[in-house]
Design an enzyme around this catalytic site. Structure first.
Site, PDB file in Angstrom:
ATOM      1  N   TYR A  31      -2.426   9.865  -8.959  1.00 21.66           N
ATOM      2  CA  TYR A  31      -3.264  10.805  -8.220  1.00 21.66           C
ATOM      3  C   TYR A  31      -2.798  10.941  -6.782  1.00 21.66           C
ATOM      4  O   TYR A  31      -1.969  10.161  -6.308  1.00 21.66           O
ATOM      5  CB  TYR A  31      -4.734  10.393  -8.293  1.00 21.66           C
ATOM      6  CG  TYR A  31      -5.148   9.305  -7.333  1.00 21.66           C
ATOM      7  CD1 TYR A  31      -4.867   7.967  -7.592  1.00 21.66           C
ATOM      8  CD2 TYR A  31      -5.814   9.626  -6.155  1.00 21.66           C
ATOM      9  CE1 TYR A  31      -5.256   6.982  -6.701  1.00 21.66           C
ATOM     10  CE2 TYR A  31      -6.210   8.636  -5.259  1.00 21.66           C
ATOM     11  CZ  TYR A  31      -5.921   7.322  -5.536  1.00 21.66           C
ATOM     12  OH  TYR A  31      -6.295   6.348  -4.642  1.00 21.66           O
ATOM     13  N   ARG A  50       5.049  13.368  -3.248  1.00 20.43           N
ATOM     14  CA  ARG A  50       4.686  11.995  -3.649  1.00 20.43           C
ATOM     15  C   ARG A  50       4.050  11.990  -5.033  1.00 20.43           C
ATOM     16  O   ARG A  50       4.284  11.073  -5.832  1.00 20.43           O
ATOM     17  CB  ARG A  50       3.772  11.359  -2.597  1.00 20.43           C
ATOM     18  CG  ARG A  50       3.600   9.869  -2.796  1.00 20.43           C
ATOM     19  CD  ARG A  50       2.917   9.194  -1.632  1.00 20.43           C
ATOM     20  NE  ARG A  50       1.536   9.624  -1.494  1.00 20.43           N
ATOM     21  CZ  ARG A  50       0.733   9.267  -0.492  1.00 20.43           C
ATOM     22  NH1 ARG A  50       1.186   8.482   0.471  1.00 20.43           N
ATOM     23  NH2 ARG A  50      -0.508   9.696  -0.435  1.00 20.43           N
ATOM     24  N   LYS A 149       1.336   5.916  -6.853  1.00 23.58           N
ATOM     25  CA  LYS A 149      -0.085   6.057  -6.508  1.00 23.58           C
ATOM     26  C   LYS A 149      -0.830   6.207  -7.840  1.00 23.58           C
ATOM     27  O   LYS A 149      -1.092   7.308  -8.323  1.00 23.58           O
ATOM     28  CB  LYS A 149      -0.285   7.250  -5.563  1.00 23.58           C
ATOM     29  CG  LYS A 149      -1.608   7.187  -4.864  1.00 23.58           C
ATOM     30  CD  LYS A 149      -1.587   7.847  -3.512  1.00 23.58           C
ATOM     31  CE  LYS A 149      -2.975   7.995  -2.930  1.00 23.58           C
ATOM     32  NZ  LYS A 149      -3.832   6.813  -2.992  1.00 23.58           N
ATOM     33  N   GLU A 182      -1.253  -3.949   3.538  1.00 19.67           N
ATOM     34  CA  GLU A 182      -2.065  -2.780   3.892  1.00 19.67           C
ATOM     35  C   GLU A 182      -3.504  -3.060   3.490  1.00 19.67           C
ATOM     36  O   GLU A 182      -3.809  -4.124   2.941  1.00 19.67           O
ATOM     37  CB  GLU A 182      -1.533  -1.531   3.173  1.00 19.67           C
ATOM     38  CG  GLU A 182      -1.500  -1.671   1.658  1.00 19.67           C
ATOM     39  CD  GLU A 182      -0.831  -0.494   0.944  1.00 19.67           C
ATOM     40  OE1 GLU A 182      -0.723   0.598   1.521  1.00 19.67           O
ATOM     41  OE2 GLU A 182      -0.430  -0.685  -0.221  1.00 19.67           O
TER      42      GLU A 182
END
Ligand code: PDD
Length: 286
Positions: A31, A50, A149, A182
Site C-alpha cells: 500500500y 514506491r 510497504k 524508525e
C-alpha cells in the site's frame, strides 16, 4: 463516498473485498498513503514509483497500466469533492483458494480510497510528542525488507501497542544490532551539535518520501546532514528530535523514554525545517 475498486468507481457500501482475498488471509499485498493539499498531491510520482517498487519486490503484476494511476488518484479526489485529502492505495494479491502460493490468485485487488484529511491536533506540533524505545525490533531486512510497504504491518502494530502501553505517542524501533531505525509509521531525525542526523536506509528502514524532501531541503539550505548507524543512547545527547511522514509532515519530539530532548520544546532546526517545508511545498505538489 466513491471508492475505486479493481476497474471502476463504486459507492463505499459496494466497495467490498472477498474473504478469500490473500490481502485479508495473509497480509499479502502492498500500500501507499498519500496526501493532497488543495487538490494537488504531494510527491505523487514518488509515491507511485514506491508502490510499483513494492509490487515488484513481492512479484505482483499490476492489473492497470502505469499511465492510469495518476488520473485515478486525482479522480478519487474529484469524485468525492476533496481538496485536502488522505489517499490510500492498496493492492493485494487478490482472491484465491487458501494456500500461500501467489499463483492461486488470478488478479490483484486494487483499491483507491480518498477521504477528508483528519489533521493531527495542532497542540502536538506546538508541544512535541513523547516516544518510547520499544522492545519489538524492526523486521530484519533479510526476512521482510522494510523497503516493501507491505500490508503485513504486524511488526509495526506490535511496536505501536507497546508504545501506547508505555504512555507514549509512538515507539522507536531498534534493528537486530540495537541501532535506531524508525517509528511505527514515520522516519526519525535528531540534531546533535547543529548536524541533522537520521538512520541510513541500511539500518533497515522505509525510505520515506517526506524524509527525502527534508534531507534535500536541509542540504539546499546549508544544514549539515548525516545518515548513519546510531545506538539508542545517541538520543540522550540529542538537542532536537522529530519525525516525518506524509500525513504529519514534520512532528517535533519532546521526550524519549520520559527524558526531555533539549529543553523539551521544538528546537530551532526543527522549526526552520518546518518553515522550509511549508514555503517550498508547492514545488512538491502535482
Ligand atoms: N507511513 N516508515 C514507515 C514504517 C512508514 O510506514 C512510513 C509511512 C514512513 C514515512 O514515509 P513517507 O514519508 O513516505 O510517508 C516511514 C504512512 C504514512 C502510513 O503507513 O500510512
Amino acid at each position: 463516498m466513491w471508492v475505486f475498486l479493481n476497474d471502476t468507481f463504486v459507492e463505499s457500501d459496494k466497495a467490498v473485498v472477498s474473504v478469500f482475498d490473500h490481502g485479508f488471509l495473509y497480509g499479502d499485498g502492498i500500500y501507499e498513503t498519500l496526501r493532497a493539499y488543495g487538490g494537488r498531491v504531494f510527491m505523487l510520482q514518488q509515491h507511485l514509483a514506491r508502490l510499483h517498487r513494492s509490487g515488484h519486490l513481492i512479484g505482483l503484476k499490476f492489473p492497470l497500466p502505469d499511465k492510469d494511476w495518476p488520473s485515478l488518484v486525482k479522480e478519487s479526489m474529484s469524485r468525492n469533492r476533496l481538496h485536502d485529502a488522505y489517499i490510500r492505495i492498496t493492492v493485494s494479491r487478490g482472491e484465491g483458494d487458501i494456500g500461500l502460493d501467489p499463483g492461486l490468485c488470478r488478479r490483484p485487488t486494487v483499491v483507491i480510497l480518498a477521504q477528508p484529511l483528519t489533521p493531527y491536533p495542532p497542540h502536538l506540533f506546538h508541544e512535541g510528542v513523547s516516544l518510547a524505545v520499544v522492545q519489538v525490533r524492526r523486521n530484519l531486512p533479510a526476512a521482510l525488507p522494510p523497503q516493501i510497504k507491505s500490508l503485513n504491518f504486524l511488526n509495526n502494530i506490535l511496536a505501536k501497542q507497546e508504545a501506547l502501553q508505555a504512555g507514549a505517542f509512538d515507539g522507536i524501533m531498534l534493528n537486530a544490532t540495537g541501532d535506531l531505525t524508525e517509528c511505527t509509521a514515520s522516519n526519525l531525525f535528531f540534531v546533535q551539535h547543529g548536524c541533522l542526523c537520521t538512520p541510513s536506509i541500511e539500518c533497515g528502514i522505509l525510505d520515506g518520501i517526506t524524509r527525502s524532501v527534508v534531507l534535500m531541503l536541509a542540504q539546499q539550505n546549508g544544514i549539515a546532514v548525516e545518515e548513519g548507524s546510531y545506538p539508542a543512547a545517541a538520543l540522550r545527547q540529542a538537542d532536537e528530535c522529530f519525525l516525518t511522514n506524509t500525513t504529519m509532515e514534520i512532528m517535533p519530539v519532546r521526550e524519549v523514554d520520559r527524558t526531555s530532548i533539549g529543553d523539551g520544546r521544538p528546537g530551532p532546526l526543527t522549526l526552520k525545517l518546518r518553515d522550509l517545508f511549508h514555503s517550498h511545498l508547492a514545488r512538491f505538489l502535482e
